[in-house]
Design an enzyme around this catalytic site. Structure first.
Site, PDB file in Angstrom:
ATOM      1  N   GLU A  38       0.779  -1.178  -0.017  1.00  0.00           N
ATOM      2  CA  GLU A  38      -0.101   0.049  -0.075  1.00  0.00           C
ATOM      3  C   GLU A  38       0.664   1.143  -0.101  1.00  0.00           C
ATOM      4  OE1 GLU A  38      -3.244   0.355  -0.501  1.00  0.00           O
ATOM      5  OE2 GLU A  38      -2.815   2.514  -0.214  1.00  0.00           O
ATOM      6  N   THR A  84      -5.972   2.579  -5.239  1.00  0.00           N
ATOM      7  CA  THR A  84      -5.715   1.133  -5.025  1.00  0.00           C
ATOM      8  C   THR A  84      -6.395   0.262  -6.279  1.00  0.00           C
ATOM      9  OG1 THR A  84      -5.343   1.149  -2.740  1.00  0.00           O
ATOM     10  CG2 THR A  84      -6.195  -1.048  -3.809  1.00  0.00           C
ATOM     11  N   HIS A 203      -0.820   3.452   4.921  1.00  0.00           N
ATOM     12  CA  HIS A 203      -2.124   4.289   4.029  1.00  0.00           C
ATOM     13  C   HIS A 203      -2.158   5.483   4.857  1.00  0.00           C
ATOM     14  CE1 HIS A 203      -5.993   5.460   2.619  1.00  0.00           C
ATOM     15  NE2 HIS A 203      -5.776   4.739   1.372  1.00  0.00           N
ATOM     16  N   ASP A 262       1.344   0.235  -5.222  1.00  0.00           N
ATOM     17  CA  ASP A 262       0.218   0.469  -5.835  1.00  0.00           C
ATOM     18  C   ASP A 262      -0.016   1.902  -6.249  1.00  0.00           C
ATOM     19  OD1 ASP A 262      -0.318   1.592  -3.415  1.00  0.00           O
ATOM     20  OD2 ASP A 262      -2.574   1.005  -3.295  1.00  0.00           O
ATOM     21  N   HIS A 263       0.247   2.837  -5.676  1.00  0.00           N
ATOM     22  CA  HIS A 263       0.404   4.431  -6.135  1.00  0.00           C
ATOM     23  C   HIS A 263       1.205   5.097  -5.185  1.00  0.00           C
ATOM     24  CE1 HIS A 263      -2.594   4.742  -2.772  1.00  0.00           C
ATOM     25  NE2 HIS A 263      -3.103   3.738  -3.435  1.00  0.00           N
TER      26      HIS A 263
HETATM   27  C1  GP9 Z   1      -9.329  -0.051   1.083  1.00  0.00           C
HETATM   28  C2  GP9 Z   1      -7.856   0.246   0.659  1.00  0.00           C
HETATM   29  C3  GP9 Z   1      -7.408   1.523   0.200  1.00  0.00           C
HETATM   30  O1  GP9 Z   1      -9.951  -1.424   0.949  1.00  0.00           O
HETATM   31  O2  GP9 Z   1      -7.480  -0.711  -0.596  1.00  0.00           O
HETATM   32  O3  GP9 Z   1      -7.724   2.002  -0.752  1.00  0.00           O
HETATM   33  P1  GP9 Z   1      -6.797   3.385  -1.523  1.00  0.00           P
HETATM   34  O4  GP9 Z   1      -7.334   4.636  -0.402  1.00  0.00           O
HETATM   35  O5  GP9 Z   1      -5.643   3.190  -1.113  1.00  0.00           O
HETATM   36  O6  GP9 Z   1      -7.425   3.370  -2.880  1.00  0.00           O
HETATM   37 MN    MN Z   2      -3.922   2.206  -2.053  1.00  0.00          MN
END
Ligand code: GP9
Ligand code: MN
Length: 431
Positions: A38, A84, A203, A262-263
């Site tokens: 993440e 994500t 996150h 992911d980002h």
């Molecule tokens: C939520 C998680 C976070 O289930 O995958 O998503 P994001 O905010 O990074 O798009």
């Molecule tokens: Mn994410």
């Protein structure tokens, strides 16, 4: 209409990269464990804070040749507002998300010819997603059925007691720990499997419980940036333990292990603190584009890792790479990315906003730059302009596919069976 999809097909056929014989089929029939990091940006790799590595375990995968990972250090995320969900979309479909909003949400009932479904139809793979958040977040519980994902272990499958939860959901350490029995179950009943584990603790706003912190904060005074290193360390530790557990259960040796970011986690709003972190005078537009690198690492059992591979690449490239590793001929599937191990891999990386990166120059927010000097290219060559137009054309074709639900009209090959979402059920009701 079917004419529109023919135009897309002509384009992806032309872009197609032939498999590399050295890698083709080398992962056939192997279990695949795909790990989502993440909000993890590549600048964390080898970064030292207060004289310590922030992510010693991930660094060891990058640097220890005996671990046989190949690390792509010029790999970029290609996500937009879908965050994500966009990353998942890109990697399991080799399609881009939308310029606005989230394709997971607004295109959740479209027809797809996704990686999990292809792996199932071609090689009888069982696919599973494991994630310690509610299944309806990002519309996952709906769109996964369109992708042909067999099992979805969401928060209802985990012990979500208070002290194990922070921010969006289950903390990464208990998440990996509790995921082990599910992986063992897959190994027992559903081999070969394709398991996708989505972490969560690293996150925004990057908070940890007391006692979970094992590195001091950074000291820029920007709380988001300062905490970012602590949650990254926590994620790194959770991974180290997970690898040990996989080994202990006999699930490591013969599995493909794939790790990706992911980002970004640190947005442009934090440029000032980031300039301090990186020792740069200023985070320019170009520098910011360069910060969109996320790690991609892969280990294929029995195949020597390359160490660090510098190919310019992005999330859309992962699906064709994996299909070739599995020995699946994929020319007939609509994919915008190309195989990372192919000699013909296309080394330009489109971003969703029309900017793109290449190894020599970048196109960011309408301006061309030399990568080495960072200077503006006042008079771009015809070749540069053509590539810019190609990127924009590619993105527009992608949007036609999504907005017109064009894969409805497309039959990749005679054996292909359209995915029926009614064949899939998740959660307690299916057990
Ligand atoms: C939520 C998680 C976070 O289930 O995958 O998503 P994001 O905010 O990074 O798009
Ligand atoms: Mn994410």
């Amino acid at each position: 209409s079917s004419e529109d999809i023919t135009e897309v097909e002509n384009y992806t056929n032309k872009k197609y990269a032939e498999p590399n014989a050295e890698y083709f089929g080398k992962a056939e029939g192997k279990n695949i464990i795909k790990i989502h990091l993440e909000s993890f940006q590549s600048f964390l790799i080898d970064y030292e804070l207060h004289g310590e590595e922030v992510t010693p375990f991930l660094n060891s995968l990058v640097h220890d040749q005996s671990k046989n990972f190949t690390y792509f250090d010029n790999f970029f995320h290609q996500t937009e507002q879908g965050k994500t969900a966009d990353a998942e979309f890109l990697m399991d479909n080799s399609l881009y998300g939308l310029p606005q909003g989230s394709a997971f949400v607004t295109k959740g009932t479209n027809t797809y010819q996704s990686l999990p479904a292809i792996m199932d139809q071609e090689h009888d793979y069982t696919s599973a997603v494991l994630h310690g958040d509610e299944g309806s977040f990002w519309n996952r519980d709906k769109i996964y059925k369109q992708f042909g994902i067999d099992k979805f272990y969401d928060s209802s499958s985990y012990d979500m007691r208070d002290e194990q939860v922070i921010n969006y959901g289950l903390k990464d350490k208990p998440f990996f720990e509790q995921s082990m029995p599910m992986l063992e179950d897959l190994a027992e009943k559903d081999e070969p499997f394709y398991a996708h584990l989505i972490t969560l603790t690293h996150h925004y706003p990057f908070i940890l419980d007391e006692g979970d912190e094992t590195i001091e904060k950074a000291e820029t005074g920007d709380g988001t940036v300062d905490r970012y290193f602590q949650t990254a360390r926590y994620l790194d530790e959770s991974l180290r333990q997970f690898f040990e557990d996989l080994k202990e259960k006999g699930l490591y040796e013969d599995s493909v292990i794939m790790i990706y970011g992911d980002h970004y986690g640190i947005s442009e709003n934090h440029n000032k603190a980031m300039s301090e972190i990186l020792g740069e005078e200023e985070i320019t537009q170009l520098k910011n584009a360069n910060l969109q690198r996320v790690p991609f690492m892969i280990r294929v059992p029995g195949v020597d890792g390359q160490g660090t591979n510098h190919e310019f690449s992005g999330q859309a490239d992962v699906m064709p790479t994996l299909l070739h590793l599995l020995g699946i001929e994929d020319k007939d599937y609509i994919q915008f990315g190309t195989d990372l191990f192919s000699d013909e891999h296309k080394d330009f990386v489109p971003f969703r906003n029309g900017s793109f990166m290449t190894k020599d120059y970048s196109y960011v927010q309408g301006v061309f730059y030399h990568n080495d000097t960072g200077e503006v290219i006042e008079e771009p060559t015809d070749e540069m302009k053509e590539l810019r137009d190609q990127v924009h054309y590619e993105l527009s074709l992608n949007d036609e596919v999504l907005n017109g639900d064009l894969l409805r009209f497309y039959e990749p090959n005679e054996q292909w069976e359209p995915v029926d979402p009614n064949d899939y059920q998740y959660g307690k009701s299916s057990e």
